[in-house]
Design a protein around this motif. Structure first.
Motif, PDB file in Angstrom:
ATOM      1  N   VAL A   1      33.704  35.225  37.839  1.00  0.00           N
ATOM      2  CA  VAL A   1      34.368  35.422  39.124  1.00  0.00           C
ATOM      3  C   VAL A   1      35.589  36.299  38.930  1.00  0.00           C
ATOM      4  CG1 VAL A   1      33.568  33.229  40.054  1.00  0.00           C
ATOM      5  CG2 VAL A   1      35.795  33.339  38.922  1.00  0.00           C
ATOM      6  N   GLY A   2      36.062  36.809  40.014  1.00  0.00           N
ATOM      7  CA  GLY A   2      37.228  37.680  39.956  1.00  0.00           C
ATOM      8  C   GLY A   2      37.286  38.540  41.197  1.00  0.00           C
ATOM      9  N   ASP A   3      38.496  38.997  41.502  1.00  0.00           N
ATOM     10  CA  ASP A   3      38.661  39.811  42.697  1.00  0.00           C
ATOM     11  C   ASP A   3      37.995  41.159  42.513  1.00  0.00           C
ATOM     12  OD1 ASP A   3      40.248  37.787  43.687  1.00  0.00           O
ATOM     13  OD2 ASP A   3      42.049  38.633  42.740  1.00  0.00           O
ATOM     14  N   ASN A   4      37.846  41.845  43.624  1.00  0.00           N
ATOM     15  CA  ASN A   4      37.377  43.227  43.536  1.00  0.00           C
ATOM     16  C   ASN A   4      38.410  44.033  42.771  1.00  0.00           C
ATOM     17  OD1 ASN A   4      35.065  42.761  45.039  1.00  0.00           O
ATOM     18  ND2 ASN A   4      36.180  43.013  46.966  1.00  0.00           N
ATOM     19  N   GLY A   5      37.947  44.844  41.845  1.00  0.00           N
ATOM     20  CA  GLY A   5      38.865  45.672  41.078  1.00  0.00           C
ATOM     21  C   GLY A   5      39.431  44.973  39.858  1.00  0.00           C
ATOM     22  N   ALA A   6      38.981  43.735  39.611  1.00  0.00           N
ATOM     23  CA  ALA A   6      39.476  42.993  38.450  1.00  0.00           C
ATOM     24  C   ALA A   6      38.835  43.475  37.160  1.00  0.00           C
ATOM     25  CB  ALA A   6      39.229  41.502  38.632  1.00  0.00           C
ATOM     26  N   GLY A   7      37.735  44.198  37.288  1.00  0.00           N
ATOM     27  CA  GLY A   7      37.055  44.697  36.095  1.00  0.00           C
ATOM     28  C   GLY A   7      35.706  44.058  35.872  1.00  0.00           C
ATOM     29  N   LYS A   8      35.354  43.147  36.784  1.00  0.00           N
ATOM     30  CA  LYS A   8      34.096  42.422  36.688  1.00  0.00           C
ATOM     31  C   LYS A   8      32.899  43.368  36.626  1.00  0.00           C
ATOM     32  CE  LYS A   8      33.427  40.398  40.295  1.00  0.00           C
ATOM     33  NZ  LYS A   8      33.444  39.744  41.577  1.00  0.00           N
TER      34      LYS A   8
ATOM     35  N   LEU B   1      40.217  25.503  40.243  1.00  0.00           N
ATOM     36  CA  LEU B   1      39.901  26.927  40.103  1.00  0.00           C
ATOM     37  C   LEU B   1      40.587  27.730  41.204  1.00  0.00           C
ATOM     38  CD1 LEU B   1      38.259  29.131  38.602  1.00  0.00           C
ATOM     39  CD2 LEU B   1      36.424  28.719  40.247  1.00  0.00           C
ATOM     40  N   THR B   2      40.501  27.215  42.428  1.00  0.00           N
ATOM     41  CA  THR B   2      41.125  27.910  43.553  1.00  0.00           C
ATOM     42  C   THR B   2      42.627  28.010  43.335  1.00  0.00           C
ATOM     43  OG1 THR B   2      39.444  26.845  44.900  1.00  0.00           O
ATOM     44  CG2 THR B   2      41.186  28.008  46.065  1.00  0.00           C
ATOM     45  N   GLU B   3      43.225  26.909  42.877  1.00  0.00           N
ATOM     46  CA  GLU B   3      44.660  26.917  42.614  1.00  0.00           C
ATOM     47  C   GLU B   3      45.021  27.941  41.557  1.00  0.00           C
ATOM     48  OE1 GLU B   3      46.330  23.050  41.642  1.00  0.00           O
ATOM     49  OE2 GLU B   3      46.029  22.594  43.779  1.00  0.00           O
ATOM     50  N   PHE B   4      44.179  27.987  40.510  1.00  0.00           N
ATOM     51  CA  PHE B   4      44.417  28.944  39.431  1.00  0.00           C
ATOM     52  C   PHE B   4      44.389  30.362  39.975  1.00  0.00           C
ATOM     53  CE2 PHE B   4      42.796  31.865  36.235  1.00  0.00           C
ATOM     54  CZ  PHE B   4      43.724  31.697  35.215  1.00  0.00           C
ATOM     55  N   MET B   5      43.403  30.635  40.801  1.00  0.00           N
ATOM     56  CA  MET B   5      43.271  31.984  41.349  1.00  0.00           C
ATOM     57  C   MET B   5      44.483  32.332  42.207  1.00  0.00           C
ATOM     58  SD  MET B   5      40.434  33.116  40.143  1.00  0.00           S
ATOM     59  CE  MET B   5      39.931  34.536  41.100  1.00  0.00           C
ATOM     60  N   VAL B   6      44.881  31.379  43.035  1.00  0.00           N
ATOM     61  CA  VAL B   6      45.988  31.637  43.958  1.00  0.00           C
ATOM     62  C   VAL B   6      47.287  31.824  43.187  1.00  0.00           C
ATOM     63  CG1 VAL B   6      47.400  30.640  45.806  1.00  0.00           C
ATOM     64  CG2 VAL B   6      44.900  30.469  45.901  1.00  0.00           C
ATOM     65  N   SER B   7      47.539  30.939  42.193  1.00  0.00           N
ATOM     66  CA  SER B   7      48.809  31.026  41.480  1.00  0.00           C
ATOM     67  C   SER B   7      48.877  32.294  40.645  1.00  0.00           C
ATOM     68  CB  SER B   7      49.030  29.789  40.608  1.00  0.00           C
ATOM     69  OG  SER B   7      48.051  29.764  39.602  1.00  0.00           O
ATOM     70  N   SER B   8      47.761  32.665  40.034  1.00  0.00           N
ATOM     71  CA  SER B   8      47.823  33.893  39.241  1.00  0.00           C
ATOM     72  C   SER B   8      47.944  35.109  40.146  1.00  0.00           C
ATOM     73  CB  SER B   8      46.612  34.014  38.317  1.00  0.00           C
ATOM     74  OG  SER B   8      45.436  33.880  39.059  1.00  0.00           O
ATOM     75  N   TYR B   9      47.431  34.973  41.355  1.00  0.00           N
ATOM     76  CA  TYR B   9      47.594  36.069  42.304  1.00  0.00           C
ATOM     77  C   TYR B   9      49.061  36.219  42.684  1.00  0.00           C
ATOM     78  CZ  TYR B   9      47.249  38.778  46.597  1.00  0.00           C
ATOM     79  OH  TYR B   9      47.427  39.724  47.584  1.00  0.00           O
ATOM     80  N   ARG B  10      49.711  35.063  42.880  1.00  0.00           N
ATOM     81  CA  ARG B  10      51.139  35.092  43.216  1.00  0.00           C
ATOM     82  C   ARG B  10      51.943  35.719  42.092  1.00  0.00           C
ATOM     83  NH1 ARG B  10      51.043  29.521  45.425  1.00  0.00           N
ATOM     84  NH2 ARG B  10      50.545  29.778  47.635  1.00  0.00           N
ATOM     85  N   GLU B  11      51.560  35.359  40.843  1.00  0.00           N
ATOM     86  CA  GLU B  11      52.256  35.925  39.688  1.00  0.00           C
ATOM     87  C   GLU B  11      52.137  37.448  39.678  1.00  0.00           C
ATOM     88  OE1 GLU B  11      51.204  34.276  35.773  1.00  0.00           O
ATOM     89  OE2 GLU B  11      51.762  32.362  36.714  1.00  0.00           O
ATOM     90  N   GLN B  12      50.919  37.872  39.978  1.00  0.00           N
ATOM     91  CA  GLN B  12      50.702  39.319  40.007  1.00  0.00           C
ATOM     92  C   GLN B  12      51.601  39.988  41.028  1.00  0.00           C
ATOM     93  OE1 GLN B  12      46.604  40.573  40.652  1.00  0.00           O
ATOM     94  NE2 GLN B  12      45.964  38.868  39.382  1.00  0.00           N
ATOM     95  N   VAL B  13      51.675  39.363  42.183  1.00  0.00           N
ATOM     96  CA  VAL B  13      52.498  39.924  43.254  1.00  0.00           C
ATOM     97  C   VAL B  13      53.948  39.974  42.810  1.00  0.00           C
ATOM     98  CG1 VAL B  13      53.339  39.561  45.610  1.00  0.00           C
ATOM     99  CG2 VAL B  13      50.919  39.194  45.062  1.00  0.00           C
ATOM    100  N   ARG B  14      54.390  38.859  42.179  1.00  0.00           N
ATOM    101  CA  ARG B  14      55.778  38.790  41.722  1.00  0.00           C
ATOM    102  C   ARG B  14      56.036  39.870  40.668  1.00  0.00           C
ATOM    103  NH1 ARG B  14      56.099  33.329  39.960  1.00  0.00           N
ATOM    104  NH2 ARG B  14      55.278  32.759  41.987  1.00  0.00           N
ATOM    105  N   ALA B  15      55.082  39.986  39.744  1.00  0.00           N
ATOM    106  CA  ALA B  15      55.253  40.974  38.683  1.00  0.00           C
ATOM    107  C   ALA B  15      55.320  42.385  39.251  1.00  0.00           C
ATOM    108  CB  ALA B  15      54.125  40.868  37.675  1.00  0.00           C
ATOM    109  N   GLY B  16      54.599  42.554  40.327  1.00  0.00           N
ATOM    110  CA  GLY B  16      54.561  43.878  40.934  1.00  0.00           C
ATOM    111  C   GLY B  16      55.844  44.239  41.670  1.00  0.00           C
ATOM    112  N   GLU B  17      56.635  43.226  42.016  1.00  0.00           N
ATOM    113  CA  GLU B  17      57.820  43.499  42.842  1.00  0.00           C
ATOM    114  C   GLU B  17      58.963  44.153  42.076  1.00  0.00           C
ATOM    115  OE1 GLU B  17      58.576  39.745  44.562  1.00  0.00           O
ATOM    116  OE2 GLU B  17      57.284  40.119  46.302  1.00  0.00           O
TER     117      GLU B  17
END
Lengths: 363, 266
Positions: free
Chosen positions: B48-55, B250-266
């Motif tokens: 699993v993984g978002d679009n563009g994750a490299g899957k 799993l859903t929590e993991f996806m959401v939290s890592s997504y938040r991290e990504q957003v934070r890292a991007g800021e």
């Protein structure tokens, strides 16, 4: 399973066309006593045989989703080849075999241009039509000649009234067996139905296609020689395209799909019979020659509409109010209820869904 | 997760397919930054993984469509490199294409036997339709695929039935070790979904064919897979048995890592 032979038969266009053929024969016989007369049999046979040859030949390529426009021109060329070769002093049998090999070679050229150079077969074979026509006219100087050789060989090949129709039936039976009972035949349908899937399964798509063009042209050459002996003179100006289109019409009327994936040799033979009966019957009852073309055109259109409607019912894709004529025919054939019922609701959606890209593409 | 390169030791444990330190860039875009992945015999692994994750890049490397910039693929412990899709297939990696796999006009049993027809008569290659029909029937009964008749053309089957035939066919392929399934449950009703899930699980277990399933639907992943790998930003960021995690986790993991990504991007 309730999928009995009767039901399968009822679902086929072959049966429908056969019934139409019988109906036409009864109509013409009732209209004029000359139709059912035994004197008419050779005439009818002479109409049917070439169309049957062309129809069978075209089924090989039509099932692939391709077409061979040049088969009629191969028909014109091949008896001339026999004459020219015979003039050099070669044995007649050798000449005939050589002419047939050249016919097959023409098919091979059609095939490799279509497969290797990726030219659509319609264009490839359109080019071949004119090229062959030019060759025949140049070589013959546009002058009619007599076919090479007479006597028993000529009579076996086509001189006797019924030899051509017997050859046509034999060829149709052999073609049917190849088409339905051999791996090659199965692969023709597979390639025509889904070229990518067939290739993915390891079917040698190009080779199958080239062989079909070879067979088609070979059969054109064969009937050219037979018909040359039957008619007794060779006319370099014969319109090969029209003969070819009779064959395509018979094949399609018999249930072969122009889009590929669906072909029937039995249907082609029956279609040829129906067209032959029409042509002969119209002649006998004295329909104006111009009107004959009109009626033939309408008959082909009608048969095509029926063909497509039947297809919809068979595939279970008919929407309400459409295809009712075909459904009525099916009901008569004892096949009601089998078609649309067992197709799940997700079906259409599924078809258009995923993986529309190249063979190796994964999302 | 550490960056691995091709020098890593050969994995033990008998993975049928494993990847180590796979990287892939397309010009300035880095799609994979060192992917490690392994599939065990008879295992169903979810990806699993978002679009563009490299899957999809990862899958294309496994199927031989792309070649990795660095890193190493192993089949049964042996290092391999796939030059083409054909090459990957010869090593036993098959892909099931939902719509490209079958010939609509042919019967179910002809589809199952396409290009591997049972014949008699030597070079004449006369079809043994009776034997093929029977073998197809037995095989489908064996793997519990229920269709009206092996004689019916595939176009008459429902989406789920078609998918079942496609999977069944790929599994019967000679020498197949890993089957790639791209959203095998897309556009299917609830009943068909559960049939396909049973089929894939059964084939993996009974035939020892490993399945690599790509799906966006986490519920499907939990129903179908033994193990799940999450691909994010070109790496496998989570590798867990589905029995040891949950849909919520799993859903929590996806959401939290997504938040991290957003934070890292800021």
């Amino acid at each position: 399973m309730k999928n009995t032979w009767l039901m399968r038969l009822g679902q086929t266009q072959e049966l429908v066309m056969a019934l139409i053929g019988v109906a036409l024969a009864i109509f013409f016989a009732a209209y004029s006593s000359a139709f059912a007369n035994s004197d008419n049999a050779p005439t009818l046979a002479a109409y049917v045989a070439p169309i049957m040859f062309f129809a069978v030949a075209e089924v090989f390529v039509l099932t692939l989703g391709e077409i061979d426009l040049s088969v009629g021109q191969v028909y014109v060329l091949s008896p001339f080849l026999v004459v020219f070769l015979n003039d050099t002093g070669l044995n007649l049998v050798v000449c005939i075999v050589a002419a047939l090999l050249i016919a097959a070679l023409i098919g091979w050229i059609n095939g490799i241009i279509t497969v290797w150079l990726r030219v659509p077969s319609f264009i490839t074979t359109l080019g071949t039509v004119f090229a062959l026509k030019g060759i025949v006219l140049l070589a013959s100087d546009g002058i009619q000649v007599n076919p090479a050789g007479t006597g028993s060989l000529a009579s076996v090949l086509g001189g006797w009234s019924f030899s051509e129709i017997i050859w046509a039936l034999v060829v149709a039976v052999i073609a049917h067996l190849i088409f339905r009972r051999t791996v090659f035949g199965l692969h023709i349908t597979a390639v025509g139905g889904n070229q990518i899937a067939s290739g993915e399964a390891g079917v040698k798509v190009g080779r199958v296609k080239i062989w079909c063009f070879v067979l088609c042209a070979f059969l054109g050459g064969l009937i050219g020689i037979f018909d040359g002996y039957h008619i007794g003179s060779l006319n370099p100006g014969t319109d090969g395209l029209q003969l070819m289109f009779y064959g395509v019409a018979a094949a399609v009327v018999g249930g072969t799909a122009l889009t590929g994936g669906r072909g029937t040799m039995v249907g082609a033979a029956i279609g040829a019979l129906v067209l032959g009966i029409l042509e002969d019957g119209f002649n006998i009852i004295g329909v104006n020659a111009f009107a004959y073309q009109l009626v033939l055109g309408l008959a082909i259109l009608g048969a095509m509409v029926l063909n497509i409607q039947l297809e919809r019912v068979r595939a279970g894709r008919s929407s309400a109010g459409k295809g009712s004529m075909a459904r009525a025919v099916l009901a008569v054939g004892g096949a009601g209820g089998d078609g649309p019922a067992d197709v799940g609701p997700g079906d259409d959606h599924d078809r258009t869904g995923t993986a529309a890209g190249a063979g190796s593409e994964v999302k | 997760m550490t960056e691995l390169t091709g020098q890593a030791p050969v994995q033990t444990g008998g993975s049928v397919l494993s990847a180590e330190g796979i990287t892939k860039s397309f010009g300035p875009v880095t799609a994979l930054r060192g992917v490690d992945l392994h599939v065990e015999p008879g295992e169903v692994l979810g990806l699993v993984g978002d679009n563009g994750a490299g899957k999809s890049t990862l899958v294309k490397i496994i199927t031989g469509y792309h070649q990795p910039d660095s890193g190493q693929l192993y089949m049964e412990g042996q290092p391999v490199s796939f030059k083409s899709v054909q090459d990957a297939r010869q090593h036993g990696i098959e892909t099931v294409f939902q719509d490209l796999a079958l010939v609509d006009e042919l019967s179910v049993y002809h589809n199952l036997f396409l290009n591997r027809e049972l014949t008699v008569g030597g070079p004449l290659r006369w079809l043994s339709n009776g034997r093929m029909r029977q073998a197809a029937q037995e095989y489908l009964e064996d793997i519990k695929v229920n269709i009206p008749s092996v004689d019916s053309p595939v176009e008459k089957l429902s989406g789920g039935q078609r998918q079942a035939i496609a999977v069944a066919r790929a599994t019967r392929q000679e020498g197949v070790k890993v089957l790639l399934l791209d959203e095998p449950l897309a556009a299917m009703g609830a009943k068909e979904t559960s049939l396909i899930i049973e089929l894939i699980k059964g084939l993996a277990k009974d035939r020892g064919v490993s399945m690599l399933v790509i799906d966006h639907n986490y519920t499907h992943i939990f129903e179908l897979c033994d193990r799940v790998n999450v691909v994010q930003q070109g790496r496998v960021t989570l590798d867990q048995k589905t029995s040891e995690t949950s849909l919520v986790e799993l859903t929590e993991f996806m959401v939290s890592s997504y938040r991290e990504q957003v934070r890292a991007g800021e």
